[in-house]
Design an enzyme around this catalytic site. Structure first.
Site, PDB file in Angstrom:
ATOM      1  N   ASP A  60       0.802  -1.234   0.000  1.00 19.70           N
ATOM      2  CA  ASP A  60       0.000   0.000   0.000  1.00 19.70           C
ATOM      3  C   ASP A  60       0.830   1.278   0.000  1.00 19.70           C
ATOM      4  O   ASP A  60       0.318   2.350   0.323  1.00 19.70           O
ATOM      5  CB  ASP A  60      -0.947   0.053   1.216  1.00 19.70           C
ATOM      6  CG  ASP A  60      -2.151  -0.863   1.068  1.00 19.70           C
ATOM      7  OD1 ASP A  60      -2.103  -1.775   0.242  1.00 19.70           O
ATOM      8  OD2 ASP A  60      -3.135  -0.666   1.801  1.00 19.70           O
ATOM      9  N   CYS A  99      -4.163  -5.871  -3.453  1.00 26.38           N
ATOM     10  CA  CYS A  99      -3.089  -6.790  -3.056  1.00 26.38           C
ATOM     11  C   CYS A  99      -3.122  -8.141  -3.770  1.00 26.38           C
ATOM     12  O   CYS A  99      -2.168  -8.514  -4.453  1.00 26.38           O
ATOM     13  CB  CYS A  99      -3.145  -7.033  -1.549  1.00 26.38           C
ATOM     14  SG  CYS A  99      -3.146  -5.546  -0.541  1.00 26.38           S
ATOM     15  N   LYS A 158       4.323 -11.095   3.926  1.00 22.69           N
ATOM     16  CA  LYS A 158       2.932 -11.268   3.505  1.00 22.69           C
ATOM     17  C   LYS A 158       2.816 -12.190   2.292  1.00 22.69           C
ATOM     18  O   LYS A 158       3.597 -12.095   1.358  1.00 22.69           O
ATOM     19  CB  LYS A 158       2.348  -9.886   3.176  1.00 22.69           C
ATOM     20  CG  LYS A 158       0.992  -9.900   2.486  1.00 22.69           C
ATOM     21  CD  LYS A 158       0.460  -8.500   2.312  1.00 22.69           C
ATOM     22  CE  LYS A 158      -0.801  -8.468   1.463  1.00 22.69           C
ATOM     23  NZ  LYS A 158      -1.455  -7.155   1.463  1.00 22.69           N
ATOM     24  N   HIS A 160      -0.967 -13.671   1.128  1.00 23.29           N
ATOM     25  CA  HIS A 160      -2.292 -13.239   0.650  1.00 23.29           C
ATOM     26  C   HIS A 160      -2.662 -13.858  -0.698  1.00 23.29           C
ATOM     27  O   HIS A 160      -3.331 -13.229  -1.520  1.00 23.29           O
ATOM     28  CB  HIS A 160      -2.344 -11.702   0.559  1.00 23.29           C
ATOM     29  CG  HIS A 160      -3.732 -11.166   0.774  1.00 23.29           C
ATOM     30  ND1 HIS A 160      -4.069  -9.845   0.564  1.00 23.29           N
ATOM     31  CD2 HIS A 160      -4.888 -11.771   1.179  1.00 23.29           C
ATOM     32  CE1 HIS A 160      -5.340  -9.644   0.831  1.00 23.29           C
ATOM     33  NE2 HIS A 160      -5.865 -10.805   1.208  1.00 23.29           N
ATOM     34  N   ASP A 366       3.067  -2.900  -4.110  1.00 20.73           N
ATOM     35  CA  ASP A 366       2.137  -3.759  -4.847  1.00 20.73           C
ATOM     36  C   ASP A 366       1.079  -2.954  -5.600  1.00 20.73           C
ATOM     37  O   ASP A 366       0.515  -3.429  -6.581  1.00 20.73           O
ATOM     38  CB  ASP A 366       1.489  -4.804  -3.926  1.00 20.73           C
ATOM     39  CG  ASP A 366       0.795  -4.195  -2.711  1.00 20.73           C
ATOM     40  OD1 ASP A 366       0.873  -2.970  -2.520  1.00 20.73           O
ATOM     41  OD2 ASP A 366       0.184  -4.959  -1.932  1.00 20.73           O
ATOM     42  N   HIS A 367       0.796  -1.718  -5.155  1.00 23.31           N
ATOM     43  CA  HIS A 367      -0.150  -0.822  -5.839  1.00 23.31           C
ATOM     44  C   HIS A 367      -0.066   0.529  -5.158  1.00 23.31           C
ATOM     45  O   HIS A 367       0.774   0.749  -4.269  1.00 23.31           O
ATOM     46  CB  HIS A 367      -1.582  -1.376  -5.816  1.00 23.31           C
ATOM     47  CG  HIS A 367      -2.034  -1.809  -4.458  1.00 23.31           C
ATOM     48  ND1 HIS A 367      -2.306  -0.916  -3.449  1.00 23.31           N
ATOM     49  CD2 HIS A 367      -2.236  -3.037  -3.927  1.00 23.31           C
ATOM     50  CE1 HIS A 367      -2.662  -1.570  -2.369  1.00 23.31           C
ATOM     51  NE2 HIS A 367      -2.628  -2.864  -2.619  1.00 23.31           N
TER      52      HIS A 367
END
Length: 606
Positions: A60, A99, A158, A160, A366-367
């Protein structure tokens, strides 16, 4: 006479010495040449083309949160050092604005809808460790290819991407089933529910819909049962049993979302073993850093891949006391500065082991940053600089344009800035080729090898078109017109910002991909990113002579792209994202899931 004179000259001391030296050098050169010819031809090549890989991915993080991308108030000296010593990409694009799908694309080099990791509904990420959706076992990650090339592969942090498919211990989506030899971290993602001092973050809208669906199914089941009993509705008992089962499943999922989330989702694992359930957030950062450095130290004598997938800077912004109150941007700034410090610790470990010149380091997010994440006056999400939009927005730059930095001393030119379009998916073929592997030939790979561009051997990116999805819905397309230098972007769908005049969907918390919360554009909104990177001034046929030509060319590219898509199982369907008790990872006897195997283990003062 000539031969007699030469023969007599060789008898002099000086002549003998010259002749001996000449013979010595001839024999030495001959030996060296033969030695080189007899050496294995790929010995040195394998050293060069099998570097170590340290892939650092923030969670994030907005592109505007990093110093080398223009932020002058949040201190990121270690990330900035990477850019100074390597290559900075200014048009580095995530394949999705959330994500789960973005990371699926990163790991596979493919748009997430090719693997079923993008949603047709509003459930656009994995919601539970106990869900059945995840990265399909038939997908080939770059970790799996490097593993086959003899690399030690590790994922810290992480994941996910799901855990189980059919039973609690099948681990079909687990990192160890996708090419990683070692895993330590969260199989899920950080949410505020993980920290007892924070208000629950688990999607409130999702909870409301889950309760609504539960009521609807229960009502339908009761109606069918009454109809069966009275003879008014011809329904089989087997059908009623199935309906009752679904009713119970939905009810349990709804009930579990209150109070149980911390135990179900906030867990830490080492390989297949649960080490903390729930996780002890006060020591998570130290443990992740310790595990990362230990992995480098364990594998320093052989090629390795370390994917350090930070929990920073996702809410609840786990930050140690050492960094609390240190930044001028509140808790979010503190958290980013702590992550930068962690980057520095990893770089120091690489230097300490003498691996700097043989290690390719990559840093990205990731974004884009989460604009809507606020509590009262506190901004808990990131900043995306001059770019419009943010997390969850599939088309606007702020949701998908991310930091991208690569460093490999002696191979990549230091201090280089590249403005060409690149993608997180490009890491897949890049590391595969450098490791001596081959990308799969039985499927479409959307990423492109970055090395020619990074080393200056290619002037332009290999990407002519990039397709920007929100779920499975195509929101925008980017066309890099190489001959003119223009980068066109056509928006077919954009979210409706609320309140009016705002730059995000503050009324919802997330911008939707379809329905009443979006606007369809025909003709599309067109921007020239090379002149208007903020996407502030849409072009029209009246203001841009090439408008019709550009829109037509992008339209043909969309048709060509769609012909490459094939139907696959939907990993984020409602059934797959719903919580299933028989799939819930559990340390203990279900439903009494609790353990702390880290206990009072000594943590290095990192």
């Amino acid at each position: 006479m000539c031969s007699l004179r030469d023969s007599s000259d060789l008898n002099t001391p000086n002549a003998k010495m010259i002749w001996q030296l000449t013979s010595y050098w001839k024999s030495l050169v001959t030996s060296v040449i033969f030695g080189l010819l007899l050496q294995p031809p790929l010995a040195q090549l394998s050293t060069i083309t099998q570097p170590n890989f340290v892939l650092l991915m923030a969670d994030d993080l907005g592109i505007g949160d990093v110093g080398c991308y223009g932020n002058d108030t949040i201190r990121t000296p270690n990330i900035d050092r990477l850019a100074k010593e390597g290559v900075k990409l200014t048009q580095h694009i995530a394949a999705a604005p959330l994500c789960t799908p973005s990371r699926a694309a990163f790991l596979t080099g493919r748009y997430p809808l090719r693997s079923g990791m993008d949603a047709i509904n509003n459930y656009r990420v994995i919601f539970w460790n106990g869900g059945s959706g995840g990265l399909p076992p038939n997908e080939t990650t770059f970790a799996k290819i490097l593993q086959q090339q003899g690399y030690s592969t590790g994922l810290i942090g992480k994941w996910h991407q799901g855990v189980n498919c059919e039973s609690r211990n099948d681990h079909c989506h687990h990192p160890l089933n996708h090419g990683f030899d070692y895993f330590y971290g969260m199989p899920f993602t950080l949410i505020s529910d993980c920290q007892t001092t924070e208000a629950p973050e688990m999607d409130r809208v999702f909870r409301r819909k889950l309760w609504l669906y539960t009521q609807m199914i229960c009502l339908f089941t009761l109606t069918a049962a009454l109809g069966r009993i009275t003879g008014l509705i011809p329904v089989r008992w087997k059908t009623l049993t199935c309906l009752a089962g679904f009713s119970l499943l939905f009810f349990v999922s709804w009930f579990s979302s209150y109070g149980f989330v911390r135990y179900w989702n906030c867990i830490m694992m080492r390989n297949h073993e649960i080490t903390e359930q729930p996780m002890v957030t006060e020591r998570t950062t130290s443990l992740i850093l310790r595990e990362s450095i230990a992995f480098i130290e364990r594998n320093k004598h052989k090629p390795f891949l370390l994917f350090l997938s930070f929990l920073h800077s996702h809410t609840p912004l786990l930050t140690t006391e050492k960094f609390i109150g240190k930044s001028s941007h509140g808790l979010y700034g503190d958290n980013v500065e702590e992550m930068d410090w962690m980057v520095g610790q990893v770089l120091d470990a690489i230097d300490k082991e003498g691996l700097k010149s043989t290690t390719l380091v990559y840093f990205a997010s990731d974004h884009g940053g989460w604009l809507e994440r606020q509590e009262d006056t506190r901004q808990l999400g990131g900043w995306n600089g001059i770019y419009r939009g943010g997390k969850a927005m599939g088309g606007w730059e702020g949701g998908i344009r991310v930091p991208g930095i690569l460093r490999w001393p002696g191979v990549l030119p230091a201090g280089t800035v590249i403005n060409e379009p690149t993608s997180l998916m490009d890491i897949y073929p890049t590391v595969t080729h450098l490791a001596g592997g081959v990308v799969p030939q039985d499927r479409v790979i959307d990423g492109r090898d970055l090395m020619p561009l990074l080393q200056g051997r290619a002037e332009h990116s290999e990407h002519e078109f990039l397709f920007h999805y929100c779920g499975i819905h195509l929101h925008a397309v980017r066309w890099h017109q190489k001959d003119s230098g223009a980068t066109w972007k056509a928006h077919y769908v954009t979210p409706k910002f609320r309140p009016l005049g705002a730059g995000a969907c503050y009324d919802r918390g997330f911008c939707p991909c379809f329905g009443e919360g979006v606007t369809q554009h025909e003709p599309p909104l067109l921007f020239d990113l090379s002149q208007d990177p903020s996407e502030a001034k849409p072009l029209s046929a009246d203001t841009e002579p090439l408008f019709d030509t550009v829109v037509e060319r992008i339209g043909r590219a969309i048709e060509e792209h769609r012909r490459t898509l094939t139907p696959v199982p939907e990993q984020l369907s409602l059934y797959n994202v719903i919580w299933k008790p028989w799939l819930q990872p559990c340390c203990g006897t279900f439903p009494f899931c609790w353990c702390d195997k880290e206990g009072d283990s000594e943590l290095a003062d990192l």
